[in-house]
Design an enzyme around this catalytic site. Structure first.
Site, short mmCIF file in Angstrom:
data_model
loop_
_atom_site.label_atom_id
_atom_site.label_comp_id
_atom_site.label_asym_id
_atom_site.label_seq_id
_atom_site.Cartn_x
_atom_site.Cartn_y
_atom_site.Cartn_z
N TYR A 1 54.65 18.84 53.89
CA TYR A 1 53.62 18.36 53.32
C TYR A 1 53.79 17.04 52.48
O TYR A 1 53.00 16.37 51.99
CB TYR A 1 52.99 19.30 52.08
CG TYR A 1 52.52 20.67 52.57
CD1 TYR A 1 52.17 20.91 53.85
CD2 TYR A 1 51.97 21.64 51.69
CE1 TYR A 1 51.65 22.11 54.30
CE2 TYR A 1 51.51 22.92 52.12
CZ TYR A 1 51.43 22.80 53.43
OH TYR A 1 51.06 24.37 53.92
N LEU B 1 38.89 28.97 53.73
CA LEU B 1 37.56 28.28 53.93
C LEU B 1 37.17 27.56 55.24
O LEU B 1 36.45 26.70 55.09
CB LEU B 1 37.40 27.31 52.63
CG LEU B 1 37.67 27.94 51.28
CD1 LEU B 1 37.72 26.75 50.18
CD2 LEU B 1 37.01 29.32 50.82
N SER C 1 41.99 23.34 46.83
CA SER C 1 40.97 22.27 46.42
C SER C 1 41.62 20.98 45.51
O SER C 1 42.80 21.35 44.72
CB SER C 1 39.76 23.01 45.44
OG SER C 1 38.89 21.98 44.93
N ARG D 1 36.15 23.42 41.29
CA ARG D 1 36.41 24.24 42.37
C ARG D 1 37.58 25.12 42.10
O ARG D 1 37.54 26.07 42.61
CB ARG D 1 36.39 23.41 43.54
CG ARG D 1 35.03 22.73 43.92
CD ARG D 1 35.30 22.01 45.11
NE ARG D 1 34.03 21.11 45.52
CZ ARG D 1 33.95 20.31 46.82
NH1 ARG D 1 34.90 19.86 47.14
NH2 ARG D 1 32.72 19.71 46.77
N ASN E 1 37.26 28.88 42.33
CA ASN E 1 37.98 29.79 43.65
C ASN E 1 38.69 30.74 42.79
O ASN E 1 39.05 31.74 43.61
CB ASN E 1 38.75 28.78 44.36
CG ASN E 1 37.93 27.85 45.21
OD1 ASN E 1 36.60 28.05 45.03
ND2 ASN E 1 38.50 26.85 45.59
#
Ligand code: A2P
Length: 268
Positions: free
Chosen positions: A50, A184, A225, A230, A234
């Site tokens: 990442y 999601l 997110s 959010r 969540n």
């Protein structure tokens, strides 16, 4: 806030974590992690591939939350040779002495290629638990056949639309916990009519419905997110329950046929 589950190796893992796949290194990632820690998350999931371990580490230090209260996962980039050497780099970037969980990111070069190095990483104490990601049923069995230390967990793409029932059952029956990434559908499942109808009935958001479904299906879940509201929303998934009918309606959204595969199309 979050509850935990005990892995087969005896270690505890919070069942909800923040995923930071596709979150830009620098301010975006550091803010997301900081907001998550402020909202009560105690589990952050990153990876060498990442490119944002630095920011995760910085946010963790800046938060003032003690290291031993936060569960940190990173993943071995299997395009590289040695899991132990690569973990050294991760620890340096994260600014920690060990990670709680170290996963083989995908079965590059075959499912068993990296496992010896992963076991060394655990024995050295630099990874408390070890596991895999994107491994299908055959990959899991191949690792188990050679392992002295079995993988504690398999992290896979999982949601009602990708309800990999065979893979989940295969793992659970071998004491391997299953963790959901893209719960999601990277945002794509949030507009579904069935999900929206259940959200409306429960007085919740579609994201909360999908996250709650993963929890009630026995998974550890990693929504992503980059927005503060959010991220907080969540995590508010421990004070309601989907009914049996709602779970069944969500199960029926599966498009994989309950597959034992980890992905329909692989990138390796
Ligand atoms: P953003 O990062 O801009 O907030 P997944 O967890 O399946 O990978 O999905 C992540 C995607 O869903 C991101 O695009 C994220 O957008 C979006 N998302 C995450 N949580 C919510 C939420 N509560 N409401 C709406 N969109 C959300």
């Amino acid at each position: 806030m979050t509850t935990t589950r005990t892995l087969a190796d005896g270690r505890e893992i919070p069942v909800l974590g923040l995923g930071v796949w596709q979150v830009r290194d620098g301010r975006e990632c550091a803010d997301s992690v900081r907001w998550a820690l402020e909202a009560g998350y105690r589990h952050i999931d990153t990876a060498q591939a990442y490119g944002n371990e630095d920011s995760v580490g910085r946010a963790l230090r800046d938060s003032g939350v003690p290291r031993d209260e936060v569960y940190i996962t990173t993943k071995f980039n299997p395009g590289r040779k040695d899991p132990v050497a690569e973990l050294d780099g991760s620890l340096e970037r994260l600014g920690v002495e060990f990670v709680d969980l170290y996963l083989v990111h995908w079965p590059a070069g075959g499912p068993t290629r990296a496992w010896d190095g992963m076991q060394k990483a655990q024995r050295s104490g630099q990874a408390r638990s070890i596991g895999v990601s994107n491994f299908g049923t055959g990959d899991i069995d191949a690792v188990l056949a050679v392992a002295d230390i079995p993988p504690a967990l398999n992290q896979i793409q999982f949601s009602p639309f990708e309800y990999r029932r065979d893979l989940r059952e295969h793992c659970e029956s071998r004491n391997i916990a299953v963790e959901a990434y893209s719960p999601l559908g990277t945002g794509r499942h949030l507009d579904d009519k069935e999900v929206a109808a259940i959200a409306e009935r429960q007085g919740r958001t579609p994201a909360q419905i999908l996250i709650r479904w993963s929890l009630q299906r026995g998974l550890i879940v990693l929504p992503k997110s980059t927005h503060q509201d959010r991220i907080a929303q969540n995590a508010e998934v421990f004070d309601f329950e989907l009914t049996g009918d709602e779970l069944a309606a969500l199960d029926a959204l599966d498009r994989t046929g309950g597959t034992g595969r980890a992905l329909e199309r692989t990138w390796w």
